[in-house]
Design an enzyme around this catalytic site. Structure first.
Site, PDB file in Angstrom:
ATOM      1  N   HIS A  91      49.220  11.162  50.669  1.00  0.00           N
ATOM      2  CA  HIS A  91      49.171  12.104  49.924  1.00  0.00           C
ATOM      3  C   HIS A  91      47.870  12.753  49.854  1.00  0.00           C
ATOM      4  CE1 HIS A  91      47.518  10.131  46.410  1.00  0.00           C
ATOM      5  NE2 HIS A  91      48.180   9.153  46.610  1.00  0.00           N
ATOM      6  N   GLU A 128      51.975  13.875  44.761  1.00  0.00           N
ATOM      7  CA  GLU A 128      52.215  12.543  44.163  1.00  0.00           C
ATOM      8  C   GLU A 128      51.871  11.914  43.217  1.00  0.00           C
ATOM      9  OE1 GLU A 128      51.815   8.149  44.237  1.00  0.00           O
ATOM     10  OE2 GLU A 128      50.413   9.485  44.048  1.00  0.00           O
ATOM     11  N   GLU A 129      50.632  12.520  42.732  1.00  0.00           N
ATOM     12  CA  GLU A 129      50.278  12.100  41.491  1.00  0.00           C
ATOM     13  C   GLU A 129      50.851  12.635  40.385  1.00  0.00           C
ATOM     14  OE1 GLU A 129      48.192   9.890  41.459  1.00  0.00           O
ATOM     15  OE2 GLU A 129      46.916   9.758  43.058  1.00  0.00           O
ATOM     16  N   ASP A 157      42.390   6.571  47.267  1.00  0.00           N
ATOM     17  CA  ASP A 157      43.597   7.181  47.006  1.00  0.00           C
ATOM     18  C   ASP A 157      43.628   8.638  47.225  1.00  0.00           C
ATOM     19  OD1 ASP A 157      46.180   7.213  45.926  1.00  0.00           O
ATOM     20  OD2 ASP A 157      45.621   7.068  43.889  1.00  0.00           O
ATOM     21  N   HIS A 207      41.642   6.014  40.386  1.00  0.00           N
ATOM     22  CA  HIS A 207      41.951   6.891  39.390  1.00  0.00           C
ATOM     23  C   HIS A 207      40.833   6.894  38.164  1.00  0.00           C
ATOM     24  CE1 HIS A 207      46.769   7.419  39.814  1.00  0.00           C
ATOM     25  NE2 HIS A 207      45.951   7.687  40.877  1.00  0.00           N
ATOM     26  N   ASP A 256      46.763  15.087  47.575  1.00  0.00           N
ATOM     27  CA  ASP A 256      46.255  15.450  45.928  1.00  0.00           C
ATOM     28  C   ASP A 256      45.695  14.104  45.366  1.00  0.00           C
ATOM     29  OD1 ASP A 256      48.835  14.165  45.612  1.00  0.00           O
ATOM     30  OD2 ASP A 256      49.119  14.605  43.816  1.00  0.00           O
TER      31      ASP A 256
END
Length: 870
Positions: free
Chosen positions: A510, A575-576, A542, A837, A512
């Site tokens: 992903h 995805e997030e 990520d 994150h 995003d």
């Protein structure tokens, strides 16, 4: 092509999208080409060029070919005879001939010694062939190939047998060949005379070359026969062609080998490059490449590699032997690449904005300069008679021919270049190689899917990634999802065709990222910063870093002609935020993805700092919203407190029924389907416990046991201590494990809450919604794909990888596994301290580089999965 610093993602997007090129602009040890001399007339465009050791030949919009003395840079003579622009020139060194193709639909052959004409070639269908755009000479077979405006490919041989056959055909007809054929336009009379065209019309001034004994006899005019024509060789004009192996100067092929196979490579306005096998009797098409970036305007070949310059600023790098696209170079977007030249390992691209770029064998831009005040239309590399000096000769519509002294890359130059790259400082770490350079650009786009202000940034990230993967050698496109949703990026790296069907692996990721508030960050989260062996920036671990590592692994295998599988990239942009619209988009576009044999992802981290891992399991999740309302506005506790049935008390009591006193989920039959831990799993947890110094029971509760979490309780009104809220909302999730059924568990949560609430006989109202779900996933540790990945990790790190599970969920993986009916594999690249994150997200340069190597090893092992066992 420099990296761009961007503002932090705190408000409306003001992102400057980085240049899409993933080719590094680096300083080469080789100097910039030095301008030796300028030739020409500013009133005449230079459409074609050719050179030998003593002369430079230029053709343009005028009808003459200028012959320049290469040593004195003076005009020596002009070759006259054509009645149209000179569109192409070709040199037959061993015969001392120059071929010229023109808009008058003829090819003329000139002596480079006497500068007198030798032959005139009329293409089949005469002027019906249109402009003659391109030429290629085959020295072994003595054949000239001609690319025509009417899309035909024509040829004429000049060996004795072919010329004798030509004479027999003409004498057999009972007529001798006139000095030239009647031209329907140029040999016509005024319309009022009603006379047919003939040679006596003389409506144009016959060139001096014809009147000066231009031809050696009646056989100097050759009409190409129908047998020497391939009609509709392309579905567009044939703009360019090259011989393979090339006999052009600088391409590395010097000794002619008459017994060797020759191939003709042609490029056309139909966006294709075609390869034709040459034989004395004609041409047989072997392969067609679809370039997908506008008309193919220029071609050059070196060794087994073909470079095709396209209309929109791309150069396609194609491998002849494996029939694969190796790379796509973005020179300058939407600026036509009209000419290409090769000098050993250096590629020179000439563009419509007057600029010339030099590219290394690793596709890095090592030089760029403004060469002409106009469109660069032609170029050629030439060397001196002693082969000690080389020059690049370029021509443009500014009327000038420019001669540039060039120095080929020597071993010393290359070693100096590598030393320079190795000494890059931390501040310049993103220039280290293609992978980190591309990652710095990718991260600079704040593709935060949860923030509507960054919706356009997400789209731009998808566009950039599509172009980046295309340059690395994939065929790429964007697929729409839901309305106003971020598109999917679909890209395929096509492996070499072999005797057996190629395995097809789908890589999921992903583009995003989670939001990056500036508090807590030491540097700009959207500018990659290198420090102490780590790259810092939002998305480096990520999931943008792993995406670029896998892409560069495929690109390097392609470049080495060693990619034996098809690697299909499927990269989403939400995805997030729960992958909304992902499933529907896959179902709609599944036919474009094709059959898949295995799924690979890299979307988590190791369990420790120093030991590589493979993830083989994920928990599933059920996200729900529980809401209790009174049906009346918020009340004042000093007025209604004690009299009104408060929704908050109902919510507290209801949530309390979800867990028992031992912190176990109290939903009936919740644990019944849970798979019991095997002895082998217990041993795995013992190993992991020793590595992490964490009890195995704790790891098991995180990864292989279900759980329930109350995330948030929200109230209506101002939320102060004097208000009784009329509405209370709670966010509740369940994590599920094998063999719990996702739909059954979701429904049992709803049923339990409703039944319990009904028993309370509260006058308030309850609503329960299931917001989104993801199923659990468990890999097959005994399957061949898992064993191949495990072997690849071991071979790279020289240790057995730790086998771990994750407590989180990735909704797309179990879905893709079921949709395509194949196993999924999860290879984490990051370390446990990567801060995904969180502020100061990072990834180790060593992990990124060695992760790329693991992927290369895995793909190489997978190459043989479809080969029959002996």
């Amino acid at each position: 092509m420099a990296n761009v610093s961007l503002p932090r993602a705190t408000g409306a997007s003001t992102t400057v999208v980085p240049h899409p090129s993933v080719s590094r602009p680096i300083n080469s040890a080789a100097p910039l080409p030095r301008l030796l001399h300028s030739l020409g007339d500013e009133n005449k465009s230079v459409l074609s060029l050719m050179a030998n050791a003593d002369h430079i030949f230029t053709g343009g919009q005028g009808q003459d070919i200028a012959v320049w003395d290469r040593h004195k840079f003076t005009l020596k003579t002009s070759l006259r005879g054509h009645t149209g622009s000179i569109l192409a020139l070709e040199h037959a060194e061993e015969k001392g001939w120059l071929f010229s193709a023109s808009g008058d639909s003829t090819v003329r052959v000139w002596s480079t010694v006497t500068f007198l004409p030798v032959y005139i070639l009329n293409p089949y269908l005469e002027t019906g062939a249109g402009d003659l755009f391109s030429l290629a000479w085959n020295p072994a077979m003595q054949i000239i190939y001609i690319g025509c405006q009417n899309t035909s490919l024509q040829w004429q041989g000049f060996c004795k047998l072919q010329l004798d056959r030509h004479v027999e055909e003409q004498w057999g007809s009972g007529t001798s060949t006139p000095t030239r054929k009647v031209h329907k336009f140029f040999d016509s009379y005024p319309q009022y005379t009603h006379r047919p065209a003939d040679l006596q019309a003389n409506n144009f001034s016959l060139s001096s070359s014809i009147s000066q004994g231009a031809f050696v006899g009646t056989n100097a005019l050759i009409n190409i026969s129908a047998a020497n024509v391939i009609d509709s060789a392309h579905f567009g004009y044939i703009y360019c062609m090259a011989l393979l192996p090339s006999t052009r100067e600088g391409t590395g092929y010097l000794a002619q080998k008459p017994a060797q196979n020759y191939y003709l490579v042609t490029g056309s306005g139909d966006e294709t490059v075609k390869i034709w096998h040459c034989n004395p009797s004609g041409l047989n098409m072997m392969h067609s490449f679809d370039c997908q970036h506008g008309a193919v305007l220029s071609i050059v070949a070196s060794g087994e590699t073909i470079y095709a310059g396209c209309q929109d600023g791309h150069v396609k790098v194609l491998d002849f032997e494996t029939r694969t696209l190796v790379r796509s170079i973005i020179v300058q977007e939407n600026v036509d690449v009209l000419s290409l030249s090769i000098m050993q390992s250096d590629l020179y691209t000439c563009s419509a904005n007057g600029h010339i770029h030099r590219w290394s064998s690793s596709f890095d831009c090592t030089a760029s300069w403004e060469a002409h005040d106009g469109i660069v239309l032609s170029s050629v590399v030439s060397c001196s008679s002693d082969r000690k000096s080389f020059c690049l000769i370029t021509g443009a519509n500014d009327g000038f021919v420019k001669v540039w002294a060039i120095t080929p890359e020597t071993e010393d130059n290359l070693s100096q270049l590598h030393e320079t790259s190795a000494l890059i400082s931390d501040s310049d770490v993103t220039q280290g190689d293609t992978m980190t350079y591309a990652l710095s650009k990718f991260v600079s786009i704040p593709s935060v899917s949860s923030d509507p202000n960054h919706r356009e940034d997400c789209r731009q990230a998808a566009i950039w990634l599509k172009k980046g993967l295309n340059q690395l050698g994939a065929q790429s496109t964007l697929l729409p999802t839901r309305e106003a949703g971020s598109p999917l990026v679909l890209a395929t790296f096509h492996g070499t065709e072999g005797k057996h069907p190629k395995p097809r692996i789908l890589f999921y990721g992903h583009y995003d990222v989670i939001s990056a508030p500036p508090d807590g960050w030491d540097t700009d989260p959207f500018t990659v910063t290198g420090r102490n062996g780590y790259l810092y920036g939002r998305g480096v671990t990520d999931n943008k870093g792993p995406i670029m590592a896998v892409a560069c692994a495929a690109a390097e295998l392609l470049q080495d002609r060693a990619l034996g599988i098809d690697l299909v990239f499927l990269i989403e942009g939400e995805e997030e935020t729960g992958s909304v619209g992902f499933v529907d988009a896959i179902k709609e576009h599944k036919h474009l993805i094709g059959n898949i044999d295995a799924i690979l992802l890299s979307n988590s981290t190791w369990i420790s700092e120093h030991h590589p891992c493979i993830t083989y399991g994920l928990r599933g999740v059920v996200h729900s919203t529980v809401e209790i309302t009174s049906g009346v506005p918020d009340l004042h506790s000093g007025v209604e407190g004690g009299a009104a049935p408060e929704p908050m008390f109902d919510m507290i009591r209801l949530l309390g029924t979800l867990m028992d006193g031992e912190r176990k989920v109290a939903i009936p039959n919740f644990y019944n389907p849970v798979r019991h831990q095997t002895e082998a799993e217990k041993q795995l947890y013992d190993v992991l416990s020793n590595v992490t110094q964490t009890p195995g029971s704790v790891l098991s509760s995180r990864w292989s046991e279900p759980s329930l979490t109350v995330h948030d309780i929200d109230v209506s009104g101002p939320g102060n201590s004097t208000v009784i809220p009329g509405k209370v909302t709670a966010k509740v999730s369940l994590r599920i494990v094998p063999d719990q059924d996702l739909q059954t568990i979701a429904q049992s949560l709803v049923n339990h809450l409703r039944e319990t609430f009904d028993k309370s006989q509260s006058p308030n109202e309850l609503s329960v919604s299931i917001d989104r779900t993801a199923d659990w996933w468990l890999g097959n540790l005994d399957g061949p794909w898992f064993k191949a990945l495990k072997a690849a990790v071991h071979d790279e790190w020289n240790v057995e990888p730790l086998l771990i599970r994750e407590g989180g969920s990735i909704p797309s993986i179990p879905y893709l596994e079921k949709e395509f009916g194949c196993p999924a594999l999860h290879l984490p690249l990051g370390q446990s301290t990567d801060q995904a994150h969180l502020p100061n997200e990072r990834i180790s340069l060593d992990n990124l580089s060695r992760g790329k190597s693991v992927i290369k090893r895995f793909l190489s092992i997978a190459t043989n999965f479809h080969a029959p066992t002996e």
